[in-house]
Design a protein around this motif. Structure first.
Motif, mmCIF file in Angstrom:
data_model
loop_
_atom_site.group_PDB
_atom_site.id
_atom_site.type_symbol
_atom_site.label_atom_id
_atom_site.label_comp_id
_atom_site.label_asym_id
_atom_site.label_seq_id
_atom_site.Cartn_x
_atom_site.Cartn_y
_atom_site.Cartn_z
ATOM 1 N N LEU A 27 0.839 -1.046 0.141
ATOM 2 C CA LEU A 27 -0.097 -0.103 0.066
ATOM 3 C C LEU A 27 1.087 1.212 0.081
ATOM 4 O O LEU A 27 0.559 2.244 -0.894
ATOM 5 C CB LEU A 27 -1.011 -0.009 1.395
ATOM 6 N N LEU A 28 2.031 1.321 0.779
ATOM 7 C CA LEU A 28 2.952 2.214 0.753
ATOM 8 C C LEU A 28 3.329 2.465 -0.580
ATOM 9 O O LEU A 28 3.639 3.632 -0.919
ATOM 10 C CB LEU A 28 3.909 1.997 1.739
ATOM 11 N N ALA A 29 3.961 1.565 -1.115
ATOM 12 C CA ALA A 29 4.649 1.326 -2.440
ATOM 13 C C ALA A 29 3.390 1.872 -3.575
ATOM 14 O O ALA A 29 4.088 2.905 -4.199
ATOM 15 C CB ALA A 29 4.867 0.160 -2.940
ATOM 16 N N VAL A 72 -12.997 3.528 -13.627
ATOM 17 C CA VAL A 72 -12.960 2.409 -14.368
ATOM 18 C C VAL A 72 -12.202 0.992 -13.506
ATOM 19 O O VAL A 72 -12.878 -0.013 -13.528
ATOM 20 C CB VAL A 72 -12.208 2.409 -15.816
ATOM 21 N N ALA A 73 -11.179 1.184 -12.972
ATOM 22 C CA ALA A 73 -10.599 0.292 -11.995
ATOM 23 C C ALA A 73 -11.345 -0.287 -10.639
ATOM 24 O O ALA A 73 -11.518 -1.395 -10.749
ATOM 25 C CB ALA A 73 -9.223 0.719 -11.398
ATOM 26 N N TRP A 74 -12.037 0.854 -10.342
ATOM 27 C CA TRP A 74 -12.811 0.425 -9.296
ATOM 28 C C TRP A 74 -14.223 -0.438 -9.557
ATOM 29 O O TRP A 74 -14.492 -1.490 -9.178
ATOM 30 C CB TRP A 74 -13.274 1.769 -8.412
ATOM 31 N N ILE A 75 -14.890 -0.104 -10.675
ATOM 32 C CA ILE A 75 -15.915 -0.819 -11.258
ATOM 33 C C ILE A 75 -15.381 -2.299 -11.508
ATOM 34 O O ILE A 75 -16.195 -3.219 -11.184
ATOM 35 C CB ILE A 75 -16.436 -0.123 -12.396
ATOM 36 N N ILE A 89 -6.791 1.560 -4.872
ATOM 37 C CA ILE A 89 -7.191 2.541 -5.870
ATOM 38 C C ILE A 89 -7.433 3.752 -5.322
ATOM 39 O O ILE A 89 -7.064 4.832 -5.872
ATOM 40 C CB ILE A 89 -8.697 2.235 -6.634
ATOM 41 N N GLY A 90 -8.132 3.865 -3.985
ATOM 42 C CA GLY A 90 -8.056 5.167 -3.338
ATOM 43 C C GLY A 90 -6.909 5.836 -2.952
ATOM 44 O O GLY A 90 -6.763 7.032 -3.034
ATOM 45 N N ALA A 94 -5.868 9.505 -4.361
ATOM 46 C CA ALA A 94 -5.434 10.521 -3.656
ATOM 47 C C ALA A 94 -3.959 10.877 -3.692
ATOM 48 O O ALA A 94 -3.972 12.366 -3.952
ATOM 49 C CB ALA A 94 -5.446 10.001 -2.202
ATOM 50 N N ASN A 95 -3.122 10.253 -4.188
ATOM 51 C CA ASN A 95 -1.753 10.795 -4.279
ATOM 52 C C ASN A 95 -1.686 11.307 -5.603
ATOM 53 O O ASN A 95 -0.872 12.378 -5.722
ATOM 54 C CB ASN A 95 -0.923 9.484 -4.106
ATOM 55 N N LEU A 96 -2.434 10.853 -6.635
ATOM 56 C CA LEU A 96 -2.167 11.558 -7.936
ATOM 57 C C LEU A 96 -2.889 12.633 -7.899
ATOM 58 O O LEU A 96 -2.291 13.892 -8.444
ATOM 59 C CB LEU A 96 -3.075 10.693 -9.126
#
Length: 165
Positions: A27-29, A72-75, A89-90, A94-96
Motif C-alpha cells: 500500500l505504501l509502494a 474504471v479500475a474501481w468498477i 485505488i483510493g 489521492a496521491n495522484l
C-alpha cells in the motif's frame, strides 16, 4: 514542485495507513509510485516532444484522466469482487490528485479539462534567472517543498524508532 512529490506522498499514504490500520508495504509502494506518476510525462516531454509544450498540459496532469481511470479500475474490481482493490485505488487516486494540487501552487493545472482548457494555479513564478530551475528554487514557494521534505523525514525517523526489532 521539484523535490516534494514523493515526501508528500509518503505523508499522505502514511496518514491513510494509520487511519485504515493497514501498514502493508504494498500500500505504501502504491502511494509512493502514484505520488510521482504524473511526472512520467517528462519522458515524452524530453524524448519525443522536444520540450515544445509545458508538460503540465499533457493528459497525465489532468485530474479527470486519473479520476476516470480510477473509476474504471474501481468498477472492474467490484465486478471481479477484489476486496482489497478499492483501498489501493483510493490511495493511488489521492496521491495522484495531491501531485496535481501541489503542482498548482507554483504552476498551472487544467483542473476542468476536458470541459475547459483553463489553467489554475496559486502563484506565478516570474522568469528572472537564466536557468529556469532557479526561478522555482529561489522563489519563496520552494520553502513549502522544504517543509514537506522535513516533515516526511521526521515522520520516517519516528516510524523507524518505533519499528519492532
Amino acid at each position: 514542485m521539484f523535490i516534494a512529490h514523493l515526501p508528500a506522498g509518503y505523508l499522505l499514504t502514511s496518514a491513510i495507513q494509520t487511519r485504515t490500520r493497514n501498514q502493508s508495504l504494498s500500500l505504501l509502494a502504491t502511494g509512493l509510485v502514484a505520488s510521482v506518476l504524473p511526472d512520467a510525462d517528462l519522458l515524452w516531454f524530453y524524448l519525443v516532444d522536444n520540450r515544445q509544450h509545458v508538460h503540465h498540459a499533457y493528459v497525465t496532469h489532468a485530474p479527470a484522466f486519473w479520476i476516470g481511470l480510477a473509476a474504471v479500475a474501481w468498477i472492474t474490481a467490484k465486478a471481479a469482487r477484489i476486496a482489497w482493490a478499492p483501498l489501493y485505488i483510493g490511495v493511488a487516486l489521492a496521491n495522484l490528485l495531491l501531485h496535481m494540487a501541489l503542482d498548482s501552487i507554483a504552476s498551472q493545472i487544467r483542473w476542468l479539462w476536458p470541459l475547459s482548457d483553463a489553467e489554475f494555479g496559486l502563484f506565478h513564478i516570474p522568469a528572472v534567472h537564466g536557468w529556469w530551475v532557479w526561478n522555482f528554487v529561489l522563489h519563496w514557494t520552494f520553502l513549502f517543498e522544504v517543509a514537506l521534505c522535513a516533515a516526511a523525514l521526521l515522520l520516517l525517523a519516528r516510524q523507524i524508532r518505533r519499528a519492532p526489532r
